[in-house]
Design a protein around this motif. Sequence first.
Motif, PDB file in Angstrom:
ATOM      1  N   THR A 419     -11.747   4.193 137.207  1.00 39.02           N
ATOM      2  CA  THR A 419     -10.526   3.549 137.723  1.00 39.02           C
ATOM      3  C   THR A 419     -10.492   3.613 139.246  1.00 39.02           C
ATOM      4  O   THR A 419     -10.195   2.622 139.924  1.00 39.02           O
ATOM      5  CB  THR A 419      -9.263   4.258 137.162  1.00 39.02           C
ATOM      6  N   GLY A 420     -10.832   4.783 139.782  1.00 45.44           N
ATOM      7  CA  GLY A 420     -10.838   4.937 141.236  1.00 45.44           C
ATOM      8  C   GLY A 420     -11.842   4.021 141.897  1.00 45.44           C
ATOM      9  O   GLY A 420     -11.579   3.407 142.936  1.00 45.44           O
ATOM     10  N   LEU A 421     -13.000   3.919 141.240  1.00 49.57           N
ATOM     11  CA  LEU A 421     -14.048   3.051 141.769  1.00 49.57           C
ATOM     12  C   LEU A 421     -13.608   1.592 141.723  1.00 49.57           C
ATOM     13  O   LEU A 421     -13.861   0.821 142.664  1.00 49.57           O
ATOM     14  CB  LEU A 421     -15.329   3.245 140.943  1.00 49.57           C
ATOM     15  N   PHE A 422     -12.923   1.216 140.628  1.00 52.07           N
ATOM     16  CA  PHE A 422     -12.435  -0.162 140.497  1.00 52.07           C
ATOM     17  C   PHE A 422     -11.414  -0.449 141.606  1.00 52.07           C
ATOM     18  O   PHE A 422     -11.459  -1.491 142.265  1.00 52.07           O
ATOM     19  CB  PHE A 422     -11.797  -0.368 139.115  1.00 52.07           C
ATOM     20  N   ASP A 423     -10.480   0.484 141.813  1.00 46.15           N
ATOM     21  CA  ASP A 423      -9.444   0.287 142.839  1.00 46.15           C
ATOM     22  C   ASP A 423     -10.068   0.173 144.231  1.00 46.15           C
ATOM     23  O   ASP A 423      -9.667  -0.680 145.028  1.00 46.15           O
ATOM     24  CB  ASP A 423      -8.442   1.456 142.815  1.00 46.15           C
ATOM     25  N   LEU A 424     -11.059   1.039 144.474  1.00 46.86           N
ATOM     26  CA  LEU A 424     -11.727   0.992 145.780  1.00 46.86           C
ATOM     27  C   LEU A 424     -12.444  -0.347 145.959  1.00 46.86           C
ATOM     28  O   LEU A 424     -12.337  -0.991 147.011  1.00 46.86           O
ATOM     29  CB  LEU A 424     -12.734   2.152 145.895  1.00 46.86           C
ATOM     30  N   THR A 425     -13.136  -0.774 144.914  1.00 44.09           N
ATOM     31  CA  THR A 425     -13.871  -2.040 144.978  1.00 44.09           C
ATOM     32  C   THR A 425     -12.906  -3.203 145.191  1.00 44.09           C
ATOM     33  O   THR A 425     -13.146  -4.085 146.025  1.00 44.09           O
ATOM     34  CB  THR A 425     -14.673  -2.251 143.668  1.00 44.09           C
ATOM     35  N   LEU A 426     -11.806  -3.190 144.435  1.00 43.58           N
ATOM     36  CA  LEU A 426     -10.805  -4.262 144.569  1.00 43.58           C
ATOM     37  C   LEU A 426     -10.263  -4.301 146.003  1.00 43.58           C
ATOM     38  O   LEU A 426     -10.125  -5.377 146.603  1.00 43.58           O
ATOM     39  CB  LEU A 426      -9.667  -4.031 143.569  1.00 43.58           C
ATOM     40  N   SER A 427      -9.974  -3.118 146.557  1.00 44.07           N
ATOM     41  CA  SER A 427      -9.452  -3.043 147.933  1.00 44.07           C
ATOM     42  C   SER A 427     -10.442  -3.652 148.918  1.00 44.07           C
ATOM     43  O   SER A 427     -10.064  -4.370 149.846  1.00 44.07           O
ATOM     44  CB  SER A 427      -9.186  -1.596 148.342  1.00 44.07           C
ATOM     45  N   ILE A 428     -11.722  -3.341 148.686  1.00 43.36           N
ATOM     46  CA  ILE A 428     -12.760  -3.859 149.585  1.00 43.36           C
ATOM     47  C   ILE A 428     -12.850  -5.384 149.476  1.00 43.36           C
ATOM     48  O   ILE A 428     -12.935  -6.093 150.470  1.00 43.36           O
ATOM     49  CB  ILE A 428     -14.115  -3.186 149.259  1.00 43.36           C
ATOM     50  N   TYR A 429     -12.771  -5.895 148.229  1.00 42.60           N
ATOM     51  CA  TYR A 429     -12.920  -7.334 148.022  1.00 42.60           C
ATOM     52  C   TYR A 429     -11.771  -8.136 148.634  1.00 42.60           C
ATOM     53  O   TYR A 429     -11.961  -9.257 149.072  1.00 42.60           O
ATOM     54  CB  TYR A 429     -13.005  -7.656 146.525  1.00 42.60           C
ATOM     55  N   ILE A 430     -10.585  -7.567 148.588  1.00 39.08           N
ATOM     56  CA  ILE A 430      -9.429  -8.337 149.091  1.00 39.08           C
ATOM     57  C   ILE A 430      -9.096  -7.998 150.545  1.00 39.08           C
ATOM     58  O   ILE A 430      -8.114  -8.488 151.088  1.00 39.08           O
ATOM     59  CB  ILE A 430      -8.166  -8.114 148.212  1.00 39.08           C
ATOM     60  N   TRP A 431      -9.926  -7.176 151.168  1.00 39.43           N
ATOM     61  CA  TRP A 431      -9.587  -6.703 152.504  1.00 39.43           C
ATOM     62  C   TRP A 431      -9.465  -7.846 153.522  1.00 39.43           C
ATOM     63  O   TRP A 431      -8.515  -7.887 154.310  1.00 39.43           O
ATOM     64  CB  TRP A 431     -10.606  -5.670 153.005  1.00 39.43           C
ATOM     65  N   ILE A 432     -10.395  -8.781 153.479  1.00 38.74           N
ATOM     66  CA  ILE A 432     -10.467  -9.774 154.553  1.00 38.74           C
ATOM     67  C   ILE A 432      -9.164 -10.581 154.687  1.00 38.74           C
ATOM     68  O   ILE A 432      -8.621 -10.681 155.795  1.00 38.74           O
ATOM     69  CB  ILE A 432     -11.708 -10.671 154.363  1.00 38.74           C
ATOM     70  N   PRO A 433      -8.615 -11.145 153.606  1.00 41.71           N
ATOM     71  CA  PRO A 433      -7.331 -11.855 153.785  1.00 41.71           C
ATOM     72  C   PRO A 433      -6.237 -10.925 154.310  1.00 41.71           C
ATOM     73  O   PRO A 433      -5.403 -11.329 155.124  1.00 41.71           O
ATOM     74  CB  PRO A 433      -6.987 -12.362 152.383  1.00 41.71           C
ATOM     75  N   PHE A 434      -6.261  -9.667 153.841  1.00 38.67           N
ATOM     76  CA  PHE A 434      -5.217  -8.743 154.295  1.00 38.67           C
ATOM     77  C   PHE A 434      -5.382  -8.346 155.760  1.00 38.67           C
ATOM     78  O   PHE A 434      -4.428  -7.952 156.413  1.00 38.67           O
ATOM     79  CB  PHE A 434      -5.187  -7.501 153.386  1.00 38.67           C
ATOM     80  N   SER A 435      -6.611  -8.460 156.251  1.00 39.31           N
ATOM     81  CA  SER A 435      -6.816  -8.130 157.671  1.00 39.31           C
ATOM     82  C   SER A 435      -6.022  -9.102 158.552  1.00 39.31           C
ATOM     83  O   SER A 435      -5.551  -8.740 159.637  1.00 39.31           O
ATOM     84  CB  SER A 435      -8.300  -8.177 158.029  1.00 39.31           C
ATOM     85  N   MET A 436      -5.854 -10.340 158.077  1.00 40.58           N
ATOM     86  CA  MET A 436      -5.052 -11.305 158.851  1.00 40.58           C
ATOM     87  C   MET A 436      -3.582 -10.888 158.856  1.00 40.58           C
ATOM     88  O   MET A 436      -2.881 -11.059 159.851  1.00 40.58           O
ATOM     89  CB  MET A 436      -5.219 -12.717 158.266  1.00 40.58           C
TER      90      MET A 436
END
Lengths: 498, 65
Positions: A419-436
């Motif tokens: 679960t932790g790995l999934f959450d970390l991976t999800l965070s990484i994948y969606i990071w770019i739009p959130f960086s804006m």
Amino acid sequence: MSFDWGVFAYNTLIVILLILVATGAVPVLAGAMSFVAIPFHAVKNHYHKAAPYLPRVSIVVPAWNEGAVIGESIDRLMGLEYPPESLRVYVVDDASTDNTPDVVLAKAAQYPGQVFHIRRDKGGEGKAHTLNAGIRVILEDDWMQALLIMDADVIYLPNSLRKMTRHLADPKVGAVSAYIREGSADKNYLTRFIGFEYVLSQPAARRAQNVLGAQACLAGGAQLHTRENLMALGGQIDTSSLAEDTITTFETQLRGREVVFEPLAVVLAEEPGLISALWKQRLRWARGNVSVTARYKKIWFRPSKVHHLGGWAFGIVWFSLWLLPVAMVTSSIGLVGLLLLHSQLAAVVFRALWISAAVTFVFTLALAAQLDRKLSSNAWREVITFPGIISMIVMLTAFFPHLTEIDIPSLFGVHLNDTGLFDLTLSIYIWIPFSMVGALIAREVETTRVGRFVAPLIIYLVGYGSLLCAITFDSYIKEIRHAEAKWDKTEKTGRVVV
Amino acid sequence: MSSPQGQAPAHSDDQGPVDPRHPDAAFIQRELDRDIRHEWVLVPKAILALAVVAVLVVIRQLFFV
């Protein structure tokens, strides 16, 4: 054998998601293509067609309330390493309310027959209108052989004009641009980021555009036109858009004349030190690019014998920059979709995409940093963190997967479960739009009591590129809403020093 | 190369001091030749940038694959 619609739908969805992810690869590949072209400037450049040539140059300087800087600007222009009898300066005073007229008139008396004051009683219509008022006067006689358009606050290094005019010895050249270098004396994190961005976009990317044979934009503060080119453009600058510089650049090339970028002619300029001021400036540029993209819709990806604007390489570079925020969002949507449907495939695709991005970033930053060593050494923090610290961690995750997912967490005694790995991976994948979104937050907190420290911290974390993407995204929204596009002059305070 | 407009600067082979406000053709040509040579430094700079990338790839291949 019956057709399995479920499998078909699943596979179709996977393909669609892969295409969405692939949109994120286009800007990466376009950036790589541009930067790989740079060393070819050693052999494919315009220097071989340049020759000693010192035409009579009229310099038109739009000025609105530039009393603090205009006097020194005129002195510097008259001190250029260029025959003074071949220089004339026309300051177009755009209904200034400060002492600009007095300063310019005093300089006109100091340099009789060389400095002229043109007063507009109605101002605020935009730079193009102001320039046209000066150009009309300049074209009243045939003295001018080349026209230099500049800003009131920029400083031309002494040899810069001479390095630009040598390209006009080739009659095929219509206009020449110079390297606008950030030159504020009181630099802060933002001006250092802008300074390095200008290295990436000028001595780096515009050299590549010289190689590709098409220039995207003449710098507003440093564009030298031949009289013939100006006359071919109708003897005036386009006033219908906020992107008059880009339109002038395109129109020059569409008429079969070359536009040359001269990387060794350096012009120092003052750039915004606040996110809000940068946002205002870049929003104007981004909205101007929207109108340029629409206006020239018939040239994109249509190769021509007259110009190279319709070449595939130039088109991909242009649209990659213009649609970068869209690509960032669609790519993330694709990755998240794949993560939910086929996590192993998502991991493979993520690594391929971000390793490509990391390799391109490292190559571009390492090359660009060498193109202006002095500026880059003064801005080494901004060079290293240009993509943003968090994006750098994402790149590290792609490049060295065990490092961020297993090795570093285990240093702190953390072992991620599924679960932790999934959450970390999800965070990484969606990071770019959130960086804006992070960049938008930085702009909002900038004016608060803690903004002085928090805004830079956020920009270092999310990256300067994300800030520019957020501004471009804002331009989409403004265009969709048909928000009023007005000329907002970027405030200058005379901070440039040689 | 002939100049399409106006006058080319006076030509001189004299390598002595040049008035920077009135650079002659020989001075400008020397400057141009210097700048042509200068562009060749782009090649080693690009190779160095490529070497940085290569180091990263080697580290990945040796320690993280």
